[in-house]
Write an enzyme that holds these catalytic residues in place. Structure first.
Site, PDB file in Angstrom:
ATOM      1  N   CYS A 107      56.825  89.192  78.138  1.00 13.58           N
ATOM      2  CA  CYS A 107      57.084  87.902  78.064  1.00 13.58           C
ATOM      3  C   CYS A 107      57.669  87.392  79.249  1.00 13.58           C
ATOM      4  O   CYS A 107      58.883  86.669  79.381  1.00 13.58           O
ATOM      5  CB  CYS A 107      57.949  87.704  76.821  1.00 13.58           C
ATOM      6  SG  CYS A 107      57.796  85.644  76.357  1.00 13.58           S
TER       7      CYS A 107
ATOM      8  N   CYS B  92      51.243  82.739  76.469  1.00 14.34           N
ATOM      9  CA  CYS B  92      52.726  82.442  76.674  1.00 14.34           C
ATOM     10  C   CYS B  92      53.069  81.104  76.228  1.00 14.34           C
ATOM     11  O   CYS B  92      52.620  80.070  76.827  1.00 14.34           O
ATOM     12  CB  CYS B  92      53.054  82.497  78.326  1.00 14.34           C
ATOM     13  SG  CYS B  92      53.120  84.320  78.905  1.00 14.34           S
TER      14      CYS B  92
END
Length: 429
Positions: A178, A357
């Site tokens: 991430c 994202c």
């Protein structure tokens, strides 16, 4: 003849520990694939190797750091997540011998397999930053990180109690899971400071080892406008190498001038954790030169060992390490491995690197970045996802966790590809 003898002896000696399919890792990727195969294979044919007794929705750690979720609500007992019809071996793998179709456990026991899926994830390495662990453990009001089950619990308190001074958020010089998270928590911190009327007494710095704020041009341009509007100072090519908690100093290496350093004073330091492959994989013949499992990016099959596949953060797939990437690739892996198992050559789409994202840029705001291997936007909604939207925030905060728990790890969510086609009238990939 001698080689045949050794194969027979090995199979007989490990018969009680042999499985048609072994999955290393019961995180997102491991469970998504294992759940699919649990509906295809007979009971006793699938083993999942993972020591953790708790399953964590790690994409939610950013929200927990901002007080929007609690750390506890992001967790479930692993026993409730392991798919039925599989055998859970609650141990860590300590060695993989793909030449022999063997996985060794911590206790020395060996498990043999016909097919292997590696979904081991990636490990945080705070120890690569001198003084970081000591600061995180003993100065939790000034040094924090969302990248740990232990440390994420300290983040919101530190942000909410911050009253003035310099707040620094860092991004490491390693691949990380991430990669948008270090700046997401920064934007949320900015909102918390404003809510607490301390923003005008604060300086926010984003010190990243990367040369840009984000790797995809469209979204990078939008984020540059956001940091400008929020009066956040962006410093590129700086890698955190030391934390001196006694003097509240953070030491960064200038990656454009190796060996040279720059010292920053901090009143709050959020560490984007350095990460690395697990040693048992990095030392195995499955790994590339950087320690990641070496797979064909379109199929997720290992480049050398045809009965080995891998998914998620442990691979060298050239895309962001996210749960969305697993959603976009797990069905492709399963279809390719099923073809191999059944001796078929049915058509399987190539993995295009889809990842996402959801860049939370504040309370009630989010840029929903979606893109492929080449950094081309691959957006699902029929709107410009490069703009901050409340809808994208709701998807991130409320919809995606439900998709994860109720569909992805149960093997029934293959990403938003079908919705993308529908919303774009079949004109999108």
């Amino acid at each position: 003849m001698n080689s045949v003898y050794h194969i027979i002896v090995r199979r007989l000696s490990t018969q009680q520990n042999h499985y048609k399919l072994v999955v290393i890792g019961a995180g997102c990727g491991g469970l998504a694939c294992a759940s699919k195969f649990a509906r295809k294979l007979s009971k006793g044919q699938i083993a999942i190797i993972d020591k953790n007794d708790t399953h964590i929705y790690q994409p939610g750690w950013t929200l927990a750091g901002a007080g929007l979720k609690t750390a506890d609500e992001l967790e479930k007992a692993q026993s409730k997540c392991i798919p039925a019809n599989t055998t859970w071996i609650q141990s860590n793998a300590s060695q993989v011998e793909p030449e022999k179709n063997l996985v060794q456990l911590e206790n020395g026991n060996k498990i043999s397999y016909d097919y292997l899926i590696v979904a081991a994830g990636i490990q945080t390495r705070y120890d690569k930053i001198k003084g970081a662990l000591d600061a995180l453990d003993h100065d939790a009001q000034h040094v924090v990180s969302i990248y740990s089950r232990k440390y994420v619990r300290n983040v919101y308190s530190a942000l909410n109690n911050f009253r003035h001074g310099q707040a620094i958020f860092t991004f490491p010089a390693t691949p990380i899971k991430c990669p948008g998270a270090p700046q997401k928590i920064m934007y949320l911190a900015d909102d918390i400071f404003r809510k607490n009327n301390v923003r005008d007494k604060s300086t926010i710095l984003y010190n990243t080892a990367l040369p840009v704020i984000f790797g995809v041009k469209k979204y990078a341009a939008a984020l540059m406008e956001i940091v400008k509007n929020k009066n956040i100072q962006l410093n590129t090519r700086l890698n955190l190498i030391e934390v001196r908690s006694e003097t509240k100093e953070a030491i960064f290496e200038n990656l454009d001038q190796p060996g040279s350093t720059k010292t920053f004073k901090y009143d709050l330091l959020h560490i984007g954790a350095p990460m690395a492959p697990y040693e048992f994989l990095a030392k195995s013949s499955l790994a590339d030169a950087n320690g990641f499992v070496d797979v064909v990016k379109e199929t997720l099959q290992h480049k050398k060992f045809s009965n080995v596949f891998a998914i998620g953060d442990c691979t060298n797939l050239p895309t962001s390490k996210t749960a969305a990437a697993i959603a976009g690739s797990n069905s492709i892996l399963v279809k390719n491995l099923t073809n191999l198992m059944d001796g078929k050559s049915d058509y399987v789409p190539k993995y295009d690197g889809y990842t996402s994202c959801p860049l939370v840029t504040g309370f009630n705001k989010c840029i929903l970045a979606e893109f492929d291997f080449d950094g081309n936007p691959l957006e699902t909604l029929p709107i410009d996802q490069g703009k901050e939207r409340f809808l994208s925030y709701v998807l991130k905060k409320d919809v995606m966790p439900s998709l994860y728990w109720n569909m992805l790890i149960k093997g029934t969510w293959n990403g938003p590809g079908l919705f993308r086609k529908m919303f774009h009238l079949g004109m999108s990939k």
